[in-house]
Scaffold this motif. Structure first.
Motif, PDB file in Angstrom:
ATOM      1  N   GLN A  13       0.830  -1.202   0.000  1.00 52.49           N
ATOM      2  CA  GLN A  13       0.000   0.000   0.000  1.00 52.49           C
ATOM      3  C   GLN A  13       0.862   1.248   0.000  1.00 52.49           C
ATOM      4  N   ARG A  16       2.393   1.685  -3.490  1.00 51.11           N
ATOM      5  CA  ARG A  16       1.419   2.202  -4.455  1.00 51.11           C
ATOM      6  C   ARG A  16       1.096   3.658  -4.185  1.00 51.11           C
ATOM      7  N   LYS A  19       3.912   5.695  -5.529  1.00 55.11           N
ATOM      8  CA  LYS A  19       3.892   5.661  -6.986  1.00 55.11           C
ATOM      9  C   LYS A  19       2.854   6.634  -7.540  1.00 55.11           C
ATOM     10  N   TYR A  20       1.641   6.561  -7.021  1.00 57.88           N
ATOM     11  CA  TYR A  20       0.568   7.398  -7.541  1.00 57.88           C
ATOM     12  C   TYR A  20       0.708   8.858  -7.132  1.00 57.88           C
ATOM     13  N   GLN A  75       1.823  -1.793 -17.305  1.00 54.06           N
ATOM     14  CA  GLN A  75       1.740  -2.716 -16.177  1.00 54.06           C
ATOM     15  C   GLN A  75       0.967  -3.944 -16.505  1.00 54.06           C
TER      16      GLN A  75
END
Length: 75
Positions: A13, A16, A19-20, A75
């Motif tokens: 989590q 991610r 990353k976002y 991805q």
């Protein structure tokens, strides 16, 4: 206890999220930089209608969306 393999781990989590949030920051930076550049061009050319601001801001939005979609399809 067995962990659910479909449940994301805390590490996943966080990864991610980074990353976002990095993608969002890159998009925001690109849009702001191009819009500011267009503003300065309009100021330098003394345009009554902010043509460069509009053009460069729309180009930056399109480019940011293109790069975002491209990163998702990899991805």
């Amino acid at each position: 206890m067995m962990e659910d393999p479909k449940k994301p781990t805390d590490k996943g989590q966080a990864s991610r999220f980074l990353k976002y949030s990095g993608m969002a920051t890159q998009m925001l930076g690109t849009i702001l930089a191009f819009t500011y550049g267009g503003y300065k061009l309009d100021e330098w050319q003394q345009n009554k209608v902010p043509v460069w601001t509009l053009v460069l801001s729309l180009v930056s939005i399109a480019a940011s969306l293109y790069l975002l979609i491209r990163s998702f399809t990899k991805q």
